[in-house]
Motif scaffolding. Sequence first.
Motif, PDB file in Angstrom:
ATOM      1  N   ALA A 261       5.600  -5.382 -54.917  1.00 59.50           N
ATOM      2  CA  ALA A 261       4.996  -6.541 -54.260  1.00 59.50           C
ATOM      3  C   ALA A 261       6.075  -7.460 -53.678  1.00 59.50           C
ATOM      4  O   ALA A 261       5.939  -7.976 -52.562  1.00 59.50           O
ATOM      5  CB  ALA A 261       4.120  -7.304 -55.243  1.00 59.50           C
ATOM      6  N   THR A 262       7.148  -7.662 -54.423  1.00 57.67           N
ATOM      7  CA  THR A 262       8.257  -8.478 -53.922  1.00 57.67           C
ATOM      8  C   THR A 262       8.878  -7.829 -52.692  1.00 57.67           C
ATOM      9  O   THR A 262       9.159  -8.501 -51.697  1.00 57.67           O
ATOM     10  CB  THR A 262       9.326  -8.665 -55.011  1.00 57.67           C
ATOM     11  OG1 THR A 262       8.746  -9.334 -56.137  1.00 57.67           O
ATOM     12  CG2 THR A 262      10.501  -9.478 -54.502  1.00 57.67           C
ATOM     13  N   ALA A 263       9.096  -6.516 -52.755  1.00 57.55           N
ATOM     14  CA  ALA A 263       9.700  -5.807 -51.625  1.00 57.55           C
ATOM     15  C   ALA A 263       8.820  -5.882 -50.383  1.00 57.55           C
ATOM     16  O   ALA A 263       9.315  -6.070 -49.261  1.00 57.55           O
ATOM     17  CB  ALA A 263       9.956  -4.352 -52.012  1.00 57.55           C
ATOM     18  N   LYS A 264       7.515  -5.765 -50.562  1.00 61.34           N
ATOM     19  CA  LYS A 264       6.606  -5.848 -49.415  1.00 61.34           C
ATOM     20  C   LYS A 264       6.667  -7.220 -48.766  1.00 61.34           C
ATOM     21  O   LYS A 264       6.576  -7.359 -47.544  1.00 61.34           O
ATOM     22  CB  LYS A 264       5.178  -5.522 -49.855  1.00 61.34           C
ATOM     23  CG  LYS A 264       4.936  -4.044 -50.111  1.00 61.34           C
ATOM     24  CD  LYS A 264       3.485  -3.756 -50.469  1.00 61.34           C
ATOM     25  CE  LYS A 264       3.240  -2.263 -50.628  1.00 61.34           C
ATOM     26  NZ  LYS A 264       1.843  -1.963 -51.001  1.00 61.34           N
ATOM     27  N   ALA A 265       6.834  -8.262 -49.588  1.00 57.53           N
ATOM     28  CA  ALA A 265       6.943  -9.614 -49.035  1.00 57.53           C
ATOM     29  C   ALA A 265       8.188  -9.755 -48.163  1.00 57.53           C
ATOM     30  O   ALA A 265       8.244 -10.617 -47.281  1.00 57.53           O
ATOM     31  CB  ALA A 265       6.976 -10.635 -50.167  1.00 57.53           C
ATOM     32  N   LEU A 266       9.174  -8.889 -48.415  1.00 56.26           N
ATOM     33  CA  LEU A 266      10.403  -8.893 -47.617  1.00 56.26           C
ATOM     34  C   LEU A 266      10.392  -7.807 -46.548  1.00 56.26           C
ATOM     35  O   LEU A 266      11.411  -7.556 -45.916  1.00 56.26           O
ATOM     36  CB  LEU A 266      11.603  -8.683 -48.543  1.00 56.26           C
ATOM     37  CG  LEU A 266      11.916  -9.850 -49.487  1.00 56.26           C
ATOM     38  CD1 LEU A 266      12.803  -9.396 -50.627  1.00 56.26           C
ATOM     39  CD2 LEU A 266      12.579 -10.988 -48.717  1.00 56.26           C
ATOM     40  N   ARG A 267       9.249  -7.156 -46.376  1.00 60.23           N
ATOM     41  CA  ARG A 267       9.082  -6.066 -45.407  1.00 60.23           C
ATOM     42  C   ARG A 267       9.980  -4.881 -45.748  1.00 60.23           C
ATOM     43  O   ARG A 267      10.480  -4.179 -44.861  1.00 60.23           O
ATOM     44  CB  ARG A 267       9.333  -6.561 -43.980  1.00 60.23           C
ATOM     45  CG  ARG A 267       8.346  -7.646 -43.543  1.00 60.23           C
ATOM     46  CD  ARG A 267       8.576  -8.072 -42.113  1.00 60.23           C
ATOM     47  NE  ARG A 267       7.604  -9.097 -41.702  1.00 60.23           N
ATOM     48  CZ  ARG A 267       7.581  -9.670 -40.506  1.00 60.23           C
ATOM     49  NH1 ARG A 267       8.478  -9.297 -39.578  1.00 60.23           N
ATOM     50  NH2 ARG A 267       6.691 -10.601 -40.217  1.00 60.23           N
ATOM     51  N   CYS A 268      10.172  -4.674 -47.027  1.00 58.94           N
ATOM     52  CA  CYS A 268      10.910  -3.499 -47.511  1.00 58.94           C
ATOM     53  C   CYS A 268       9.895  -2.535 -48.109  1.00 58.94           C
ATOM     54  O   CYS A 268       9.925  -2.236 -49.308  1.00 58.94           O
ATOM     55  CB  CYS A 268      11.958  -3.912 -48.532  1.00 58.94           C
ATOM     56  SG  CYS A 268      13.234  -5.026 -47.911  1.00 58.94           S
ATOM     57  N   ASP A 269       8.985  -2.047 -47.275  1.00 55.92           N
ATOM     58  CA  ASP A 269       7.862  -1.250 -47.763  1.00 55.92           C
ATOM     59  C   ASP A 269       8.238   0.179 -48.119  1.00 55.92           C
ATOM     60  O   ASP A 269       7.615   0.802 -48.985  1.00 55.92           O
ATOM     61  CB  ASP A 269       6.747  -1.222 -46.701  1.00 55.92           C
ATOM     62  CG  ASP A 269       6.230  -2.607 -46.382  1.00 55.92           C
ATOM     63  OD1 ASP A 269       7.004  -3.416 -45.840  1.00 55.92           O
ATOM     64  OD2 ASP A 269       5.061  -2.873 -46.683  1.00 55.92           O
ATOM     65  N   ASP A 270       9.235   0.722 -47.458  1.00 51.87           N
ATOM     66  CA  ASP A 270       9.623   2.111 -47.679  1.00 51.87           C
ATOM     67  C   ASP A 270      10.420   2.228 -48.967  1.00 51.87           C
ATOM     68  O   ASP A 270      11.518   1.665 -49.086  1.00 51.87           O
ATOM     69  CB  ASP A 270      10.455   2.601 -46.490  1.00 51.87           C
ATOM     70  CG  ASP A 270      10.938   4.031 -46.670  1.00 51.87           C
ATOM     71  OD1 ASP A 270      10.263   4.798 -47.387  1.00 51.87           O
ATOM     72  OD2 ASP A 270      11.989   4.364 -46.105  1.00 51.87           O
ATOM     73  N   VAL A 271       9.895   2.955 -49.934  1.00 51.85           N
ATOM     74  CA  VAL A 271      10.577   3.076 -51.229  1.00 51.85           C
ATOM     75  C   VAL A 271      11.956   3.696 -51.047  1.00 51.85           C
ATOM     76  O   VAL A 271      12.942   3.255 -51.658  1.00 51.85           O
ATOM     77  CB  VAL A 271       9.729   3.907 -52.216  1.00 51.85           C
ATOM     78  CG1 VAL A 271      10.518   4.220 -53.474  1.00 51.85           C
ATOM     79  CG2 VAL A 271       8.444   3.170 -52.560  1.00 51.85           C
ATOM     80  N   ALA A 272      12.061   4.723 -50.206  1.00 53.36           N
ATOM     81  CA  ALA A 272      13.340   5.414 -50.030  1.00 53.36           C
ATOM     82  C   ALA A 272      14.404   4.486 -49.464  1.00 53.36           C
ATOM     83  O   ALA A 272      15.586   4.599 -49.800  1.00 53.36           O
ATOM     84  CB  ALA A 272      13.158   6.625 -49.129  1.00 53.36           C
ATOM     85  N   GLY A 273      14.000   3.561 -48.617  1.00 50.89           N
ATOM     86  CA  GLY A 273      14.977   2.651 -48.010  1.00 50.89           C
ATOM     87  C   GLY A 273      15.004   1.286 -48.639  1.00 50.89           C
ATOM     88  O   GLY A 273      15.656   0.370 -48.122  1.00 50.89           O
ATOM     89  N   ALA A 274      14.323   1.137 -49.773  1.00 50.93           N
ATOM     90  CA  ALA A 274      14.190  -0.188 -50.379  1.00 50.93           C
ATOM     91  C   ALA A 274      15.526  -0.742 -50.852  1.00 50.93           C
ATOM     92  O   ALA A 274      15.780  -1.948 -50.741  1.00 50.93           O
ATOM     93  CB  ALA A 274      13.207  -0.132 -51.541  1.00 50.93           C
ATOM     94  N   ASP A 275      16.397   0.110 -51.371  1.00 50.75           N
ATOM     95  CA  ASP A 275      17.663  -0.389 -51.909  1.00 50.75           C
ATOM     96  C   ASP A 275      18.467  -1.102 -50.827  1.00 50.75           C
ATOM     97  O   ASP A 275      18.888  -2.248 -51.004  1.00 50.75           O
ATOM     98  CB  ASP A 275      18.469   0.764 -52.504  1.00 50.75           C
ATOM     99  CG  ASP A 275      19.731   0.287 -53.200  1.00 50.75           C
ATOM    100  OD1 ASP A 275      19.646  -0.095 -54.384  1.00 50.75           O
ATOM    101  OD2 ASP A 275      20.800   0.255 -52.557  1.00 50.75           O
ATOM    102  N   ALA A 276      18.670  -0.435 -49.696  1.00 45.64           N
ATOM    103  CA  ALA A 276      19.451  -1.034 -48.617  1.00 45.64           C
ATOM    104  C   ALA A 276      18.750  -2.271 -48.062  1.00 45.64           C
ATOM    105  O   ALA A 276      19.400  -3.283 -47.766  1.00 45.64           O
ATOM    106  CB  ALA A 276      19.688  -0.009 -47.518  1.00 45.64           C
TER     107      ALA A 276
END
Length: 525
Positions: A261-276
Motif C-alpha cells: 500500500a505504501t509503495a502504491k502511494a509512491l507509484r511503485c506498483d511493480d513488485v519486481a521494480g519496487a526496490d529501485a
Amino acid sequence: MSKKARCATAATVAVAATLGGTVAAGSATAAPADPTRVTTVEGPVRGAISGDVRTFQGIPYASPPVDDLRWKSPRPVTPWSAPLDARQPRSACPQPSDQPIAVPGTNGEDCLYLNVTTPAKAAKRLPVIVWIHGGSFVYGDGATYKAAKLATRGKAVVVTINYRLGAFGFLSHPGLRAPANLGLQDQQAALRWVRRNAAAFGGDARNVTIMGQSGGGYSVCAQLASPGARGLFAKAIVQSAGCAGKDGSMSVKQAHDNGIATAKALRCDDVAGADACLRRAKTGDLVKATAAGHEGYRPVVDGTVLPLAPARALATGRFHRVPVLHGSTHDEMSGLVGAEEAMTGKPLTAEGYAAKVEKAFGADAAAVLSEYPAGSHGSPGATLAAVLTDSEWSTAALDTQRALARHVPVYAYDFADADAPYFKGFPRPKSFSLGTGHMIDLAYLFENDLFEPLNERQAGLSDTVISYWSRFAHTGRPGGHGTPAWQRFTPRDAYVQKLASGKDGIGRTDFAADHHYTFWKSLQR
C-alpha cells in the motif's frame, strides 16, 4: 647530569616537599577534570551542566542511514577527534505531522542520535536507564523526554534514543531488498553504544534497564524476544503495552500488505521494480506515503530479528530472563473518548453508548452492555472509556504479568491518579473525569512540554514513582528507601500496586475485579 640541572631538580623537590605534595607528574599543577567533557569510544563530546544536572545531547550512535544506507542495518559511526558539541539535540527521525505527539520539521533521514542525562556530581557505577519512546512506531523522538528528575532523584544515567520510524524503520515489501525491523535494530545499536560508553558517563554497563511506553513498551516486549538483544540489558520496564495477547507485532504477510500500500502511494506498483523505485523516493514523499495513525507499522515476526511474536516467546519461555516492572494506566482510553466530546461539545448519551458498543463488539455487545450499563461509571462517556480500556489494555496487561511471572520476577502496577494532568492546551470533557489516560503517566517521570505542569500533590506522587522506577533499576526490586511496600506479582499471588496521590493512594489493588478481567476472558473462549 650537569650541575645546573642537578640544582634545578633539587629545587623542584624542595618546593614540592614544602607544599606537602609529591613529585608525580602533573600533581601540583593539574587542573580539575572538566565534567562537561567526556571521551567516548568514538570520540570526545562536550555537554552542559545546569544546576544539579549534566546533559549530553545529539550524540550519534550509528552512521546516518542516508543515501545508500537507507533501509540498511545500522552501521558504526566514523570516529572523531575534536570535541563534538553535544549541548543541543539533533534531528528527530522523519514522521508525519498529524498527531500531537509528532515532532515537526523532521524531513532529514540523518537521525540516529541519543541523549544522556546524569547527576552533575561525579559518580561511578550508576544504573543506566535507556528510554525507548512511544508513538505507534511512527511518531516521536528521544529528546522530547527530558530526564533531569529521573536522573537526579533516581541517581541514574538516563539515555533517551531516536530510532527509525514508519516506512524508514518498519517497511516490509516483497520487492524491497532490505532487512525487516530496522527500528528494532537501531534500538539494539543504541544499547551496544551504551555497553561501550556507559562507564564514561558514570554508568554501569552491566546494570542497564530498558524502559518504554506504548510503542516503546511494545519495543521492549520485542527486545525481550529478540536474539540480537541478548546481554544488552539486565532489567525491563514496560508501560502501557501488552507482551501477551495483542503484543504489538505483525506477521510478514500483514507487513507486506502494508508495504505494498505504501509503495502504491509512491507509484511503485511493480513488485519486481519496487526496490529501485522506493530507493529513489524523496524523504518527504515517503513521509507522505507513510501510513499515518496507529496501525500501519509494527515489529515484524521475520524469523531473524524477531523469530517469535512476543506473546509466543512468553508462552514458551523463550525470552531473555530478566526482572520486569510492568503495568498500565487505569484509564488508558479516556483521552480518546474525551476528545470526541470535547470536539463536538456533546456528551455521549446512553443511546450513543449502546450504538458504539454494538459497533465495536458485534455479537458480544449484549453481554458487554449487561456487564457495563451506561451509567455504571458515572456517565456513558466514562463507561465507554472503561469498556475500551479494560478490553484492549487491562486484560492484556494481566495476561502479560501472568505469563512473565512463570519465569522471571515481576512487579505489576495500575497507574490510577484520579486527577492527573492532561495534554497542555487540550480541552477536557465536561461529563466525566479523565483520570490517568494513555501517556499521562509520563508526566510524572519526565519533563515534557506535552503535558500540563504538576501541582504539589502530583509532584509528590512523581517523587514516589521515580523512587520506585529508579530503585528497580538499581536492584531489580521497586520497594525500599521509605516508599510504601510493593510485593512481587507471582503465579499464586497476583499482587498489583495502585499508584495514585492522596491518602491510601498507594497500595494493593484488586486489578482483576476492577477491570472485569474474568468477564473479558470469558468472551475470548
